[in-house]
Design a protein around this motif. Structure first.
Motif, PDB file in Angstrom:
ATOM      1  N   HIS A   1      -7.454  32.626 -15.592  1.00  0.00           N
ATOM      2  CA  HIS A   1      -7.136  34.033 -15.827  1.00  0.00           C
ATOM      3  C   HIS A   1      -6.412  34.627 -14.623  1.00  0.00           C
ATOM      4  O   HIS A   1      -5.435  35.376 -14.776  1.00  0.00           O
ATOM      5  CB  HIS A   1      -8.417  34.812 -16.131  1.00  0.00           C
ATOM      6  CG  HIS A   1      -8.183  36.217 -16.551  1.00  0.00           C
ATOM      7  ND1 HIS A   1      -8.743  37.288 -15.911  1.00  0.00           N
ATOM      8  CD2 HIS A   1      -7.424  36.743 -17.543  1.00  0.00           C
ATOM      9  CE1 HIS A   1      -8.347  38.397 -16.482  1.00  0.00           C
ATOM     10  NE2 HIS A   1      -7.544  38.101 -17.476  1.00  0.00           N
TER      11      HIS A   1
ATOM     12  N   HIS B   1      -2.898  33.340 -14.541  1.00  0.00           N
ATOM     13  CA  HIS B   1      -2.155  33.985 -15.631  1.00  0.00           C
ATOM     14  C   HIS B   1      -1.743  35.402 -15.223  1.00  0.00           C
ATOM     15  O   HIS B   1      -0.606  35.824 -15.475  1.00  0.00           O
ATOM     16  CB  HIS B   1      -3.023  34.020 -16.886  1.00  0.00           C
ATOM     17  CG  HIS B   1      -2.348  34.616 -18.070  1.00  0.00           C
ATOM     18  ND1 HIS B   1      -1.852  33.858 -19.093  1.00  0.00           N
ATOM     19  CD2 HIS B   1      -2.054  35.896 -18.384  1.00  0.00           C
ATOM     20  CE1 HIS B   1      -1.296  34.649 -19.981  1.00  0.00           C
ATOM     21  NE2 HIS B   1      -1.408  35.900 -19.577  1.00  0.00           N
ATOM     22  N   LEU B   2      -2.649  36.144 -14.600  1.00  0.00           N
ATOM     23  CA  LEU B   2      -2.325  37.492 -14.141  1.00  0.00           C
ATOM     24  C   LEU B   2      -1.221  37.469 -13.089  1.00  0.00           C
ATOM     25  O   LEU B   2      -0.345  38.342 -13.075  1.00  0.00           O
ATOM     26  CB  LEU B   2      -3.569  38.182 -13.589  1.00  0.00           C
ATOM     27  CG  LEU B   2      -4.592  38.621 -14.626  1.00  0.00           C
ATOM     28  CD1 LEU B   2      -5.860  39.132 -13.946  1.00  0.00           C
ATOM     29  CD2 LEU B   2      -4.011  39.684 -15.533  1.00  0.00           C
TER      30      LEU B   2
ATOM     31  N   HIS C   1       1.155  35.272 -12.893  1.00  0.00           N
ATOM     32  CA  HIS C   1       2.379  34.977 -13.640  1.00  0.00           C
ATOM     33  C   HIS C   1       2.915  36.238 -14.303  1.00  0.00           C
ATOM     34  O   HIS C   1       4.108  36.571 -14.181  1.00  0.00           O
ATOM     35  CB  HIS C   1       2.087  33.899 -14.680  1.00  0.00           C
ATOM     36  CG  HIS C   1       3.244  33.603 -15.577  1.00  0.00           C
ATOM     37  ND1 HIS C   1       3.443  34.257 -16.766  1.00  0.00           N
ATOM     38  CD2 HIS C   1       4.265  32.729 -15.437  1.00  0.00           C
ATOM     39  CE1 HIS C   1       4.551  33.803 -17.335  1.00  0.00           C
ATOM     40  NE2 HIS C   1       5.056  32.875 -16.548  1.00  0.00           N
ATOM     41  N   ASP C   2       2.050  36.936 -15.018  1.00  0.00           N
ATOM     42  CA  ASP C   2       2.475  38.167 -15.695  1.00  0.00           C
ATOM     43  C   ASP C   2       2.941  39.224 -14.698  1.00  0.00           C
ATOM     44  O   ASP C   2       3.961  39.885 -14.911  1.00  0.00           O
ATOM     45  CB  ASP C   2       1.339  38.733 -16.542  1.00  0.00           C
ATOM     46  CG  ASP C   2       1.080  37.921 -17.803  1.00  0.00           C
ATOM     47  OD1 ASP C   2       1.866  36.995 -18.089  1.00  0.00           O
ATOM     48  OD2 ASP C   2       0.084  38.217 -18.489  1.00  0.00           O
ATOM     49  N   GLY C   3       2.194  39.388 -13.622  1.00  0.00           N
ATOM     50  CA  GLY C   3       2.545  40.382 -12.615  1.00  0.00           C
ATOM     51  C   GLY C   3       3.870  40.093 -11.945  1.00  0.00           C
ATOM     52  O   GLY C   3       4.648  41.007 -11.657  1.00  0.00           O
TER      53      GLY C   3
ATOM     54  N   GLY D   1       6.378  38.571 -13.325  1.00  0.00           N
ATOM     55  CA  GLY D   1       7.423  38.907 -14.291  1.00  0.00           C
ATOM     56  C   GLY D   1       7.672  40.401 -14.355  1.00  0.00           C
ATOM     57  O   GLY D   1       8.820  40.853 -14.385  1.00  0.00           O
ATOM     58  N   VAL D   2       6.604  41.171 -14.361  1.00  0.00           N
ATOM     59  CA  VAL D   2       6.734  42.630 -14.401  1.00  0.00           C
ATOM     60  C   VAL D   2       7.404  43.132 -13.122  1.00  0.00           C
ATOM     61  O   VAL D   2       8.308  43.962 -13.165  1.00  0.00           O
ATOM     62  CB  VAL D   2       5.357  43.298 -14.606  1.00  0.00           C
ATOM     63  CG1 VAL D   2       5.445  44.799 -14.401  1.00  0.00           C
ATOM     64  CG2 VAL D   2       4.818  42.984 -15.990  1.00  0.00           C
ATOM     65  N   SER D   3       6.956  42.618 -11.983  1.00  0.00           N
ATOM     66  CA  SER D   3       7.525  43.050 -10.713  1.00  0.00           C
ATOM     67  C   SER D   3       9.015  42.706 -10.619  1.00  0.00           C
ATOM     68  O   SER D   3       9.816  43.513 -10.158  1.00  0.00           O
ATOM     69  CB  SER D   3       6.770  42.407  -9.549  1.00  0.00           C
ATOM     70  OG  SER D   3       7.295  42.832  -8.316  1.00  0.00           O
TER      71      SER D   3
END
Length: 59
Positions: free
Chosen positions: A6, A9-10, A12-14, A16-18
């Protein structure tokens, strides 16, 4: 193990958002370094069978 997945994964997502919202091309590099630190800490944790962990990661 699910907590570690988890967290990665966070990251990775962060990243992408950044990269998208902040237009920060270094986000992926920073996320990779953070993921490496998380994985290193998980492998060094007491009770971790590093032989199995290394086999899974391809080391």
């Amino acid at each position: 193990m699910q907590a570690l997945a988890h967290q990665v994964h966070l990251l990775h997502d962060g990243a992408g958002v950044s990269a998208g919202t902040d237009r920060d091309p270094s986000a992926a590099t920073a996320a990779r370094a953070a993921a490496a630190a998380l994985l290193g800490a998980a492998l060094a944790a007491p009770g971790t069978d590093t032989r199995t962990a290394r086999r899974r990661t391809g080391d």
